[in-house]
Design an enzyme around this catalytic site. Structure first.
Site, short mmCIF file in Angstrom:
data_model
loop_
_atom_site.label_atom_id
_atom_site.label_comp_id
_atom_site.label_asym_id
_atom_site.label_seq_id
_atom_site.Cartn_x
_atom_site.Cartn_y
_atom_site.Cartn_z
N GLY A 64 0.68 -1.74 -0.52
CA GLY A 64 -0.18 -0.41 -0.69
C GLY A 64 0.52 1.12 0.06
N ASP A 65 1.98 0.75 0.93
CA ASP A 65 2.47 2.64 1.15
C ASP A 65 3.53 2.64 -0.60
OD1 ASP A 65 2.52 2.30 3.64
OD2 ASP A 65 3.80 1.05 3.78
#
Length: 305
Positions: free
Chosen positions: A251-252
């Protein structure tokens, strides 16, 4: 300049055990150590994409020293962390076996004086700089810290990116963040609803925009993602194809890719594509993705392979 903040970074000790059993000695078959933290991950992927950033946050003890060393030597990022006096940076144990289990440490105590040092660094931000606020915050810091930071910087018209959950996210919407990245389950929690389909996703993305968010990027795990941009455009994209090896940092990576894609030419379609490629590349890697693999996934996503 792009700034990221990791309030509670950690050394992630990732171990594999064939069949973990409680109450007996288990032998590790594979082990890795990474410097973890959502802001660090974003800075690392931005570096792979050719964008420099300043990684801010707090560290303590020998583990904090190792986090900084690894962030600099392994990722090549500008790790401008504040060393605090009490406690030590976390060691998070991630056990991969028949089921995945995580045991996360506590982290150091961060004082008001430590926060003042962070604010002084943030006060150096200039108009149109980018600030990424992501992840949870330690118990020693007020839960309103994201609001405090964005309120302090609102006259500078920075581009703020917020990747957080619950009230931590909802309470900063009034500061008109440039981008937020909830998933479908988090949207259900925020509005206390059960989403029935894509129309509902769009509906509640618009509600988040009405509350202040400029762009809403909804991650849908294996079903891809949906972006509702500030001009009313809707962009739907699937996922890259590959074998998932690692969910940590995907997600990052998506956030970093979106930022880099947007900064290139302000195109939201390109931003979503690069973000998706970065997220997929990390998911298909043992750790954070490398540049060549990111662009391999981007070509696949565009049907260019």
């Amino acid at each position: 300049m792009i700034y990221t903040i990791t309030f509670n970074p950690a050394l992630d000790y990732v171990i594999s055990v064939d069949h973990f059993e409680k109450g007996v000695v288990n032998r590790v078959t594979e082990e890795h150590i990474f410097c973890g933290g959502k802001g660090i991950n974003v800075s690392a992927i931005l570096k792979e994409l050719g964008y420099e950033s300043k990684a801010l946050g707090f560290v303590a003890g020998f583990t904090g020293d190792e986090i900084v060393r690894r962030a600099q030597s392994e990722y090549g990022i500008n790790a401008d962390f504040i060393k605090v006096a009490e406690g030590m940076s976390r060691i998070n144990v991630k056990l991969r076996s028949d089921e995945e289990t995580e045991i996360n440490g506590i982290g150091p105590k961060i004082t008001d004086a430590d926060l003042d040092k962070l604010f002084a660094k943030l006060d150096e931000m200039q108009m149109s700089d980018v600030l990424v606020l992501s992840g949870s915050i330690p118990k020693s810091i007020s839960p309103t810290i994201y609001e405090t930071i964005l309120n302090r910087l609102q006259d500078k018209k920075i581009f703020s990116v917020v990747d957080a959950t619950g009230d931590l996210l909802v309470n900063v919407l009034k500061y008109r963040p440039f981008l937020i990245k909830p998933n479908n389950h988090e949207i259900e929690e925020i509005f206390n609803v059960k989403l029935q389909g894509e129309e509902d996703l769009v509906k509640y993305a618009h509600k988040l925009q009405e509350m202040g968010a400029r762009n809403v990027l909804i991650s849908l795990a294996g079903d891809g993602s949906l972006l509702v941009d500030e001009h009313g455009g809707q962009h739907r994209l699937g996922v890259c194809k590959g074998k998932v090896k690692n969910s940590v940092g995907a997600g990052d990576s998506m956030v970093a890719g979106f930022i880099a894609g947007y900064l290139r030419n302000g195109d939201y379609k390109e931003a979503l594509e690069l973000g998706t490629a970065c997220g997929g590349a990390t998911a298909f890697s043992e750790s954070l993705a490398k540049k060549d693999f990111i662009y391999e996934n981007l070509r696949q996503l565009r049907g260019e392979n």
